[in-house]
Design a protein around this motif. Sequence first.
Motif, PDB file in Angstrom:
ATOM      1  N   GLU A  73       0.828  -1.208   0.000  1.00 35.67           N
ATOM      2  CA  GLU A  73       0.000   0.000   0.000  1.00 35.67           C
ATOM      3  C   GLU A  73       0.866   1.264   0.000  1.00 35.67           C
ATOM      4  N   TYR A  74       1.915   1.271   0.844  1.00 38.35           N
ATOM      5  CA  TYR A  74       2.775   2.449   0.886  1.00 38.35           C
ATOM      6  C   TYR A  74       3.635   2.545  -0.370  1.00 38.35           C
ATOM      7  N   LEU A  75       4.153   1.425  -0.836  1.00 39.33           N
ATOM      8  CA  LEU A  75       4.968   1.454  -2.054  1.00 39.33           C
ATOM      9  C   LEU A  75       4.174   2.001  -3.235  1.00 39.33           C
ATOM     10  N   GLU A  76       2.888   1.701  -3.279  1.00 35.93           N
ATOM     11  CA  GLU A  76       2.038   2.207  -4.364  1.00 35.93           C
ATOM     12  C   GLU A  76       1.943   3.731  -4.341  1.00 35.93           C
ATOM     13  N   ILE A  77       1.685   4.321  -3.176  1.00 33.63           N
ATOM     14  CA  ILE A  77       1.535   5.778  -3.123  1.00 33.63           C
ATOM     15  C   ILE A  77       2.881   6.496  -3.117  1.00 33.63           C
ATOM     16  N   SER A  78       3.935   5.829  -2.667  1.00 37.12           N
ATOM     17  CA  SER A  78       5.241   6.490  -2.579  1.00 37.12           C
ATOM     18  C   SER A  78       5.814   6.850  -3.946  1.00 37.12           C
ATOM     19  N   VAL A  79       5.277   6.266  -4.993  1.00 40.16           N
ATOM     20  CA  VAL A  79       5.693   6.634  -6.358  1.00 40.16           C
ATOM     21  C   VAL A  79       5.471   8.134  -6.564  1.00 40.16           C
ATOM     22  N   ASP A  80       4.329   8.650  -6.101  1.00 38.98           N
ATOM     23  CA  ASP A  80       4.052  10.079  -6.235  1.00 38.98           C
ATOM     24  C   ASP A  80       4.952  10.922  -5.337  1.00 38.98           C
ATOM     25  N   ARG A  81       5.266  10.438  -4.149  1.00 34.94           N
ATOM     26  CA  ARG A  81       6.185  11.191  -3.281  1.00 34.94           C
ATOM     27  C   ARG A  81       7.552  11.298  -3.931  1.00 34.94           C
ATOM     28  N   LYS A  82       8.038  10.185  -4.466  1.00 34.52           N
ATOM     29  CA  LYS A  82       9.367  10.185  -5.089  1.00 34.52           C
ATOM     30  C   LYS A  82       9.406  11.041  -6.351  1.00 34.52           C
ATOM     31  N   ALA A  83       8.306  11.092  -7.078  1.00 31.95           N
ATOM     32  CA  ALA A  83       8.244  11.921  -8.284  1.00 31.95           C
ATOM     33  C   ALA A  83       8.008  13.392  -7.942  1.00 31.95           C
ATOM     34  N   GLY A  84       7.427  13.658  -6.779  1.00 28.56           N
ATOM     35  CA  GLY A  84       7.052  15.016  -6.429  1.00 28.56           C
ATOM     36  C   GLY A  84       7.972  15.731  -5.462  1.00 28.56           C
ATOM     37  N   ALA A  85       8.941  14.995  -4.886  1.00 30.42           N
ATOM     38  CA  ALA A  85       9.836  15.627  -3.923  1.00 30.42           C
ATOM     39  C   ALA A  85      11.167  14.878  -3.863  1.00 30.42           C
ATOM     40  N   ASP A  86      12.221  15.646  -3.733  1.00 24.27           N
ATOM     41  CA  ASP A  86      13.528  15.084  -3.420  1.00 24.27           C
ATOM     42  C   ASP A  86      13.532  14.883  -1.907  1.00 24.27           C
TER      43      ASP A  86
END
Length: 95
Positions: A73-86
Amino acid sequence: MAVYIIAQLKFTRRELYDRYQARFMGVFSRFRGKLLAADAHPVVLEGEWPRDKVVIMEFPDEAAAEEFQNSPEYLEISVDRKAGADAIVLTVRGL
């Protein structure tokens, strides 16, 4: 022993980070963690801090922190965190 995950973020694509943030608590609440801080305006007391936000989460132990970090569940949403923030993300063991 408590374990803390500390994330220091610099936004690169805010719309993607915002999408991650909108889904974060729905995922995070399924685990044994506690959100201690999510501050987009921390006060720098000393030195340079070229980031936009700091997040601090507490878990009862390393296994609980790893369970959250590695969950599908976290790995799925973390794609957006990694794309949206360093990010600089640390695991810190409590005393």
